[in-house]
Motif scaffolding. Structure first.
Motif, PDB file in Angstrom:
ATOM      1  N   ASP A 187       0.832  -1.212   0.000  1.00 40.10           N
ATOM      2  CA  ASP A 187       0.000   0.000   0.000  1.00 40.10           C
ATOM      3  C   ASP A 187       0.866   1.261   0.000  1.00 40.10           C
ATOM      4  OD1 ASP A 187      -2.258  -1.588   0.038  1.00 40.10           O
ATOM      5  OD2 ASP A 187      -2.477  -1.511   2.229  1.00 40.10           O
ATOM      6  N   ILE A 188       1.954   1.225   0.778  1.00 43.45           N
ATOM      7  CA  ILE A 188       2.859   2.385   0.793  1.00 43.45           C
ATOM      8  C   ILE A 188       3.504   2.551  -0.576  1.00 43.45           C
ATOM      9  CG2 ILE A 188       4.915   3.392   1.853  1.00 43.45           C
ATOM     10  CD1 ILE A 188       4.285   1.752   4.370  1.00 43.45           C
ATOM     11  N   ARG A 189       3.897   1.427  -1.175  1.00 37.47           N
ATOM     12  CA  ARG A 189       4.552   1.482  -2.492  1.00 37.47           C
ATOM     13  C   ARG A 189       3.621   2.058  -3.560  1.00 37.47           C
ATOM     14  NH1 ARG A 189       6.259  -3.418  -2.670  1.00 37.47           N
ATOM     15  NH2 ARG A 189       4.766  -4.352  -4.102  1.00 37.47           N
ATOM     16  N   ASP A 190       2.354   1.806  -3.455  1.00 33.70           N
ATOM     17  CA  ASP A 190       1.397   2.361  -4.430  1.00 33.70           C
ATOM     18  C   ASP A 190       1.444   3.887  -4.409  1.00 33.70           C
ATOM     19  OD1 ASP A 190       0.609  -0.142  -5.238  1.00 33.70           O
ATOM     20  OD2 ASP A 190      -1.183  -0.213  -3.971  1.00 33.70           O
ATOM     21  N   ARG A 191       1.517   4.463  -3.208  1.00 34.60           N
ATOM     22  CA  ARG A 191       1.602   5.931  -3.116  1.00 34.60           C
ATOM     23  C   ARG A 191       2.943   6.433  -3.647  1.00 34.60           C
ATOM     24  NH1 ARG A 191      -0.696   4.783   2.067  1.00 34.60           N
ATOM     25  NH2 ARG A 191       1.282   5.235   3.125  1.00 34.60           N
TER      26      ARG A 191
END
Length: 512
Positions: free
Chosen positions: A411-415
């Motif tokens: 999820d962090i990588r998506d941002r």
């Protein structure tokens, strides 16, 4: 009789084709010319023993082997197989019709077995470029070389199989790798995940900003606060490698001999964590035949320096140029090689020798002068190249034992990927800039414009917090990244305020 076989040498991350000319005539001596090193000169004994164990004979005539071009120094044992096959062909013991179409590489054991070589991927790339039909090499390097398409790759186990191949006595399967399928299969295969980290939300936020803008980070905190644990998880939130980056990274690790027989393509970003006793050469690369160092092995990934003040000063200072230039040039009398070195630096350190300065519960036993002396082991010019200074505090018991579900790395990588997308659009006309951290001063003035209110905030920060002038550009770059994460087209005052917060070591009297 004169016979030519073809092999290859690797200089930097690129390969050069080496023609091995074998001439057998009347006489009894054995010569290897063309600037061979000791390993090549010693090949005489390996070749003779391997041929005898394969039931072939070593000619008792004058043998001259020339490694062309003769003005380039040749190193290593990967020429053994090509020389052995050349001797057999020149003495009429095997068929020589196919020799011109294939590169031949491999170190010979005394029993005729083939030992692995370094740089198989770079050699395969050059073989295709030079128009060779295929490459014959040890089986343990076959998957690595097979990444290159439109090239026949034969991974063989011993010299007997190689002889059978050139005599067309046996059919061997061409090693094939679906590069894109291999790339996609392991692209998200990370060992560590931020979902395992309880608490430390402010540190996670700082690392997310660092990943989104490609910024360098230093973590300052007491022992056991989680600095190393957090650093190890940084690669899991960086944007996935694209195929070009993956191939480039694989070439560097191939040249260094870091690719295993079971793997072919590096699909996750490298994480290198050299010990603080590392030497200058081990860090930047070098040697008689220059090899990539830790900063090049971290290319397209992360270089983690734990306990930063414990590294030798000379070792840390050699980082300054690669951090700016994103490549390292190693020069020798007859050779100069360039290794790429575009990496994110993440460093960690204790705030003082005892480790407990600014600790909420434990008392520090160090005087202010001792603390300042400890911090000064890291030079100002190096700190100038680190955008985020983050204070790490221990996690309290409630958060450590809580059952609250933590945000995972995906999820962090998506941002992060979203923010990098904005930067790719912003810098699409500049091939040398791919992230906010890579902007020069001129580009910062052009891109990172702030309002009058923001200018006032920056002025007050410079004066009241004692921030240095060198921190100005860094703050603007980080603020631009924070704005990208917030999907904002302009830098607002809250973005600047958060960026200013990440300049701990620029504050006057930080160490008392």
């Amino acid at each position: 009789m004169l016979i030519k076989t073809f092999s290859s040498a690797v200089y930097g991350i690129n390969a050069t084709i080496i023609a091995i000319e074998v001439n057998i005539s009347a006489g009894t001596q054995y010569f290897i010319v063309g600037l061979p090193d000791s390993a090549i000169k010693e090949s005489t004994f390996r070749v003779e023993s391997a041929l005898q164990n394969a039931n072939y004979r070593m000619p008792r005539q004058k043998i001259v082997i020339n490694l062309a071009p003769a003005d380039i120094k040749k190193e290593g044992s990967s020429y053994d197989l090509a020389m052995a096959i050349g001797i057999l062909a020149a003495s009429g013991q095997i068929n020589s019709d196919k020799l011109k179409d294939y590169l031949i590489l491999g170190e010979l054991s005394l029993d005729g077995g083939l030992q692995p070589i370094k740089g198989a991927l770079s050699i395969a790339v050059q073989a295709r470029k030079e128009g060779f039909k295929g490459i014959v090499l040890p089986a343990s390097n076959a998957r690595e070389a097979a990444i290159v398409d439109n090239l026949e790759v034969y991974g063989l186990s011993n010299i007997t199989e190689v002889i059978q191949f050139f005599n067309a006595e046996k059919d061997f399967d061409i090693v094939k790798i679906d590069t894109r399928a291999e790339f996609q299969k392991n692209i998200n295969n990370y060992e560590f995940d931020f979902a395992d980290v309880h608490g430390q939300e402010n540190i996670k936020r700082a690392l997310e900003i660092a990943a989104a803008g490609g910024h360098n980070v230093i973590l300052i905190g007491p022992p056991g606060a989680g600095k190393t644990m957090l650093a190890k998880r940084l690669p899991s939130i960086l944007p996935p490698l694209n195929l070009h980056e993956s191939l480039e990274t694989t070439k560097i690790h191939s040249v260094a001999g870091k690719i295993t027989a079971a793997s072919s393509l590096m699909t996750i970003r490298p994480f290198r964590a050299p010990h603080h006793t590392v030497s200058d050469v081990a860090l930047v690369g070098g040697g008689g035949n220059p090899q990539p160092g830790e900063i090049s092995l971290a290319h397209n990934g992360v270089l983690f320096l734990d306990e930063l003040p414990e590294f030798k000063r000379s070792v840390l200072e050699v980082l300054r140029q690669p951090l700016e230039e994103r490549q390292i040039t190693i020069s020798r009398a007859k050779l100069t090689v360039d290794y790429p070195a575009s990496f994110m630096l993440i460093a960690s350190m204790n705030p003082c020798p005892c480790g407990y300065y600014n600790h909420p519960d434990k008392d520090c036993v160090c005087s202010p002068a001792v603390v300042q002396r400890y911090l000064s082991k890291v030079s100002g010019p190096l700190l100038d190249r680190i955008d985020l200074h983050v204070e790490v505090t221990p996690v309290d018991f409630q958060k450590l034992t809580g059952h609250l579900v933590q945000e995972n790395s995906r999820d962090i990588r998506d941002r992060v990927v979203m923010a990098r997308g904005f930067q790719e659009e912003r810098f699409e006309k500049n091939e040398k800039i791919h992230s906010n951290a890579q902007m020069g001063s001129k580009k910062v003035r052009e891109i990172c414009t702030v309002s009058l209110e923001g200018q006032t905030l920056l002025k007050n920060a410079m004066e009241k917090l004692g921030l240095s002038a060198r921190a100005y550009d860094r703050i603007l770059k980080v603020a631009r990244t924070i704005a990208d994460l917030g999907k904002s087209s302009s830098i607002e005052t809250e973005h600047l305020a958060e960026a200013i917060h990440y300049r701990s070591l620029d504050r006057e009297n930080w160490a008392g």
